[in-house]
Write a protein that holds these residues in place. Structure first.
Motif, PDB file in Angstrom:
ATOM      1  N   LYS A  19       0.646  -1.111  -0.036  1.00  0.00           N
ATOM      2  CA  LYS A  19       0.082   0.027   0.002  1.00  0.00           C
ATOM      3  C   LYS A  19       0.924   1.212  -0.053  1.00  0.00           C
ATOM      4  O   LYS A  19       0.487   2.137  -0.749  1.00  0.00           O
ATOM      5  CB  LYS A  19      -1.105   0.089   1.108  1.00  0.00           C
ATOM      6  N   TRP A  20       1.697   1.264   0.930  1.00  0.00           N
ATOM      7  CA  TRP A  20       2.963   2.364   0.875  1.00  0.00           C
ATOM      8  C   TRP A  20       3.496   2.554  -0.348  1.00  0.00           C
ATOM      9  O   TRP A  20       3.658   3.723  -0.966  1.00  0.00           O
ATOM     10  CB  TRP A  20       3.929   2.219   1.850  1.00  0.00           C
ATOM     11  N   ARG A  21       3.826   1.478  -1.093  1.00  0.00           N
ATOM     12  CA  ARG A  21       4.798   1.539  -2.353  1.00  0.00           C
ATOM     13  C   ARG A  21       3.756   2.278  -3.451  1.00  0.00           C
ATOM     14  O   ARG A  21       4.281   3.340  -4.210  1.00  0.00           O
ATOM     15  CB  ARG A  21       5.102   0.422  -2.745  1.00  0.00           C
ATOM     16  N   HIS A  22       2.600   1.898  -3.591  1.00  0.00           N
ATOM     17  CA  HIS A  22       1.631   2.456  -4.424  1.00  0.00           C
ATOM     18  C   HIS A  22       1.259   4.069  -3.973  1.00  0.00           C
ATOM     19  O   HIS A  22       1.085   4.772  -4.760  1.00  0.00           O
ATOM     20  CB  HIS A  22       0.108   1.804  -4.172  1.00  0.00           C
ATOM     21  N   GLU A  23       1.054   4.364  -2.695  1.00  0.00           N
ATOM     22  CA  GLU A  23       0.719   5.572  -2.388  1.00  0.00           C
ATOM     23  C   GLU A  23       1.653   6.736  -2.567  1.00  0.00           C
ATOM     24  O   GLU A  23       1.612   7.646  -2.717  1.00  0.00           O
ATOM     25  CB  GLU A  23       0.063   5.576  -0.976  1.00  0.00           C
ATOM     26  N   PHE A  24       3.155   6.033  -2.263  1.00  0.00           N
ATOM     27  CA  PHE A  24       4.425   6.897  -2.430  1.00  0.00           C
ATOM     28  C   PHE A  24       4.754   6.935  -3.902  1.00  0.00           C
ATOM     29  O   PHE A  24       5.440   7.970  -4.118  1.00  0.00           O
ATOM     30  CB  PHE A  24       5.409   6.027  -1.542  1.00  0.00           C
ATOM     31  N   GLY A  25       4.209   6.249  -4.669  1.00  0.00           N
ATOM     32  CA  GLY A  25       4.663   6.250  -6.198  1.00  0.00           C
ATOM     33  C   GLY A  25       5.981   5.775  -6.232  1.00  0.00           C
ATOM     34  O   GLY A  25       6.702   6.461  -7.204  1.00  0.00           O
ATOM     35  N   VAL A  26       6.403   4.599  -5.851  1.00  0.00           N
ATOM     36  CA  VAL A  26       7.675   4.202  -5.881  1.00  0.00           C
ATOM     37  C   VAL A  26       8.177   3.785  -7.144  1.00  0.00           C
ATOM     38  O   VAL A  26       9.369   4.215  -7.703  1.00  0.00           O
ATOM     39  CB  VAL A  26       8.121   3.117  -4.930  1.00  0.00           C
ATOM     40  N   SER A  27       7.224   3.346  -8.095  1.00  0.00           N
ATOM     41  CA  SER A  27       7.461   2.965  -9.274  1.00  0.00           C
ATOM     42  C   SER A  27       7.589   3.889 -10.321  1.00  0.00           C
ATOM     43  O   SER A  27       8.111   3.907 -11.607  1.00  0.00           O
ATOM     44  CB  SER A  27       6.389   1.827  -9.798  1.00  0.00           C
ATOM     45  N   GLU A  28       7.143   5.127  -9.707  1.00  0.00           N
ATOM     46  CA  GLU A  28       7.189   6.217 -10.739  1.00  0.00           C
ATOM     47  C   GLU A  28       8.348   7.166 -10.605  1.00  0.00           C
ATOM     48  O   GLU A  28       8.523   8.215 -11.331  1.00  0.00           O
ATOM     49  CB  GLU A  28       5.982   6.997 -10.519  1.00  0.00           C
ATOM     50  N   LEU A  29       9.379   6.693  -9.485  1.00  0.00           N
ATOM     51  CA  LEU A  29      10.068   7.591  -9.486  1.00  0.00           C
ATOM     52  C   LEU A  29      11.467   7.359 -10.394  1.00  0.00           C
ATOM     53  O   LEU A  29      11.458   6.374 -10.973  1.00  0.00           O
ATOM     54  CB  LEU A  29      10.938   7.234  -8.064  1.00  0.00           C
ATOM     55  N   SER A  30      11.965   8.271 -10.905  1.00  0.00           N
ATOM     56  CA  SER A  30      12.899   8.496 -11.850  1.00  0.00           C
ATOM     57  C   SER A  30      14.215   9.375 -11.824  1.00  0.00           C
ATOM     58  O   SER A  30      14.097  10.109 -10.758  1.00  0.00           O
ATOM     59  CB  SER A  30      12.264   8.582 -13.275  1.00  0.00           C
ATOM     60  N   GLU A  31      15.122   9.273 -12.255  1.00  0.00           N
ATOM     61  CA  GLU A  31      16.227  10.068 -12.404  1.00  0.00           C
ATOM     62  C   GLU A  31      15.629  11.640 -12.501  1.00  0.00           C
ATOM     63  O   GLU A  31      16.149  12.551 -11.760  1.00  0.00           O
ATOM     64  CB  GLU A  31      17.152  10.177 -13.516  1.00  0.00           C
ATOM     65  N   GLU A  32      14.746  11.794 -13.435  1.00  0.00           N
ATOM     66  CA  GLU A  32      13.997  12.977 -13.585  1.00  0.00           C
ATOM     67  C   GLU A  32      13.500  13.618 -12.293  1.00  0.00           C
ATOM     68  O   GLU A  32      13.586  14.673 -12.017  1.00  0.00           O
ATOM     69  CB  GLU A  32      13.534  13.148 -14.831  1.00  0.00           C
ATOM     70  N   SER A  33      12.679  12.749 -11.750  1.00  0.00           N
ATOM     71  CA  SER A  33      11.837  12.984 -10.663  1.00  0.00           C
ATOM     72  C   SER A  33      12.672  13.509  -9.479  1.00  0.00           C
ATOM     73  O   SER A  33      12.063  14.336  -8.664  1.00  0.00           O
ATOM     74  CB  SER A  33      10.702  11.897 -10.351  1.00  0.00           C
ATOM     75  N   ILE A  34      13.769  13.049  -9.378  1.00  0.00           N
ATOM     76  CA  ILE A  34      14.383  13.437  -8.154  1.00  0.00           C
ATOM     77  C   ILE A  34      15.691  14.166  -8.580  1.00  0.00           C
ATOM     78  O   ILE A  34      16.660  14.598  -7.523  1.00  0.00           O
ATOM     79  CB  ILE A  34      14.993  12.329  -7.328  1.00  0.00           C
ATOM     80  N   LYS A  35      15.842  14.709  -9.653  1.00  0.00           N
ATOM     81  CA  LYS A  35      16.935  15.562 -10.196  1.00  0.00           C
ATOM     82  C   LYS A  35      17.282  16.446  -9.304  1.00  0.00           C
ATOM     83  O   LYS A  35      18.497  16.724  -9.129  1.00  0.00           O
ATOM     84  CB  LYS A  35      16.641  15.957 -11.616  1.00  0.00           C
ATOM     85  N   SER A  36      16.531  17.340  -9.042  1.00  0.00           N
ATOM     86  CA  SER A  36      16.468  18.731  -8.204  1.00  0.00           C
ATOM     87  C   SER A  36      17.376  18.352  -6.902  1.00  0.00           C
ATOM     88  O   SER A  36      18.333  19.156  -6.621  1.00  0.00           O
ATOM     89  CB  SER A  36      15.392  19.582  -7.862  1.00  0.00           C
ATOM     90  N   VAL A  37      16.845  17.483  -6.138  1.00  0.00           N
ATOM     91  CA  VAL A  37      17.684  17.288  -4.718  1.00  0.00           C
ATOM     92  C   VAL A  37      18.585  16.328  -4.895  1.00  0.00           C
ATOM     93  O   VAL A  37      19.747  16.420  -4.270  1.00  0.00           O
ATOM     94  CB  VAL A  37      16.303  16.530  -3.854  1.00  0.00           C
ATOM     95  N   ALA A  38      18.788  15.648  -6.182  1.00  0.00           N
ATOM     96  CA  ALA A  38      20.000  14.754  -6.417  1.00  0.00           C
ATOM     97  C   ALA A  38      21.157  15.506  -6.621  1.00  0.00           C
ATOM     98  O   ALA A  38      22.369  15.162  -6.497  1.00  0.00           O
ATOM     99  CB  ALA A  38      19.670  13.681  -7.400  1.00  0.00           C
ATOM    100  N   GLU A  39      20.811  16.509  -7.487  1.00  0.00           N
ATOM    101  CA  GLU A  39      22.062  17.497  -7.666  1.00  0.00           C
ATOM    102  C   GLU A  39      22.834  17.864  -6.562  1.00  0.00           C
ATOM    103  O   GLU A  39      24.092  18.451  -6.828  1.00  0.00           O
ATOM    104  CB  GLU A  39      21.446  18.591  -8.636  1.00  0.00           C
ATOM    105  N   THR A  40      22.494  18.151  -5.416  1.00  0.00           N
ATOM    106  CA  THR A  40      23.064  18.580  -4.208  1.00  0.00           C
ATOM    107  C   THR A  40      24.149  17.513  -3.681  1.00  0.00           C
ATOM    108  O   THR A  40      24.978  17.973  -3.231  1.00  0.00           O
ATOM    109  CB  THR A  40      22.062  18.418  -3.047  1.00  0.00           C
ATOM    110  N   GLY A  41      24.099  16.234  -4.375  1.00  0.00           N
ATOM    111  CA  GLY A  41      25.139  15.462  -4.341  1.00  0.00           C
ATOM    112  C   GLY A  41      25.376  14.689  -2.641  1.00  0.00           C
ATOM    113  O   GLY A  41      26.230  14.028  -2.357  1.00  0.00           O
ATOM    114  N   LYS A  42      23.818  15.063  -1.927  1.00  0.00           N
ATOM    115  CA  LYS A  42      24.187  14.790  -0.444  1.00  0.00           C
ATOM    116  C   LYS A  42      23.731  12.960  -0.494  1.00  0.00           C
ATOM    117  O   LYS A  42      24.101  12.413   0.843  1.00  0.00           O
ATOM    118  CB  LYS A  42      23.164  15.395   0.090  1.00  0.00           C
ATOM    119  N   ALA A  43      23.257  12.342  -1.519  1.00  0.00           N
ATOM    120  CA  ALA A  43      23.093  10.901  -1.328  1.00  0.00           C
ATOM    121  C   ALA A  43      23.070  10.363  -2.618  1.00  0.00           C
ATOM    122  O   ALA A  43      22.550  10.923  -3.841  1.00  0.00           O
ATOM    123  CB  ALA A  43      21.650  10.618  -0.695  1.00  0.00           C
TER     124      ALA A  43
END
Length: 262
Positions: free
Chosen positions: A97-121
């Protein structure tokens, strides 16, 4: 989006399953498994029981990869719950249920690009010497409020998923390295730390092998004293060490993470 859950008493129970492979199972663990009368040949029968109960009691859950009919996922949660069908169904219901509500399968490099560019993780390109995918966190680059909490959570989950996809055949756990060099109190984030450990307990059970706290400064101690009781026996996965130790004991010369080469 999933809200940050509070750590609960079952965490202590779960930590036994998360203990390093070098430790022998306790007699209590052996007794519990024996009492379940679990034999390799009937594991598939238990998987079918879980599938049938999920279909009957939680029919609205999605199917397919990481869904209620995913036999590999079901078997993993059965192992985590010591082959208790009822417990596995309960935990799977929450996780799926969490995976569906969180949208785990929809996560992509593009969807997390802004925060990933910080290089923190990020996920390291190479495995450690024990064949484990490596998730690296550079704590000094994390500033609570710079991004929305759910963006940091998405980055966390995306990296966990990415690390799990790098698991070699026969391997089941990942290594987490938290680089604390340059850490300041403005980098501390209790809500996010709680989310990370809750995610591993509720949704990625038995996937975290070890957590290395690298070169923790003195000012990190007060935060650790606050966090440690919340983690309970999860704290046993944590090892404080130097960057030198990490380089020499966990990697080959040509696979050392870039942030630890200096």
């Amino acid at each position: 989006m999933a809200q940050c859950l509070k750590l609960r008493p079952p965490l202590l129970h779960h930590s036994q399953a998360l203990s390093l492979h070098s430790k022998k199972p306790s007699n209590l663990s052996k007794l519990r498994i024996r009492n379940c009368s679990v034999q390799p040949e009937n594991a598939h029968k238990l998987v079918r029981e879980v599938k049938e109960k999920l279909e009957k009691e939680h029919n609205s859950l999605p199917v397919g990869k990481n869904g209620r009919d995913d036999e590999e996922m079901i078997l993993w949660f059965l192992k985590d719950r010591k082959f208790s069908v009822e417990d596995a169904v309960s935990k799977l219901n929450k996780a799926i249920k969490w995976r569906h509500e969180f949208g785990v399968s929809e996560l992509s490099e593009e969807s997390i690009k802004s925060v990933a560019e910080t290089g923190k993780a990020y996920v390291h390109d190479h495995l450690d010497v024990y064949g484990r995918p490596v998730l690296i966190v550079e704590a000094a680059k994390h500033f609570p409020g710079e991004h929305k909490l759910n963006e940091d959570e998405k980055l966390c989950v995306f990296n966990i998923e990415k690390a799990l996809k790098k698991l070699p055949a026969g391997k089941q756990e990942i290594l987490c390295i938290i680089d604390l060099r340059g850490f300041r109190m403005q980098n501390s984030d209790m809500n996010f730390i709680t989310f990370v450990f809750d995610a591993f307990y509720y949704y990625y059970p038995r996937r975290l092998s070890q957590v290395l706290f690298v070169d923790a400064p003195f000012i990190f101690n007060p935060l650790w004293q606050l966090v440690k009781p919340l983690l309970k026996s999860y704290a046993s996965l944590v090892k404080f060490c130097s960057a030198k130790t990490v380089k020499e004991e966990y990697f080959k010369e040509d696979t050392i993470p870039a942030n630890l080469r200096d």
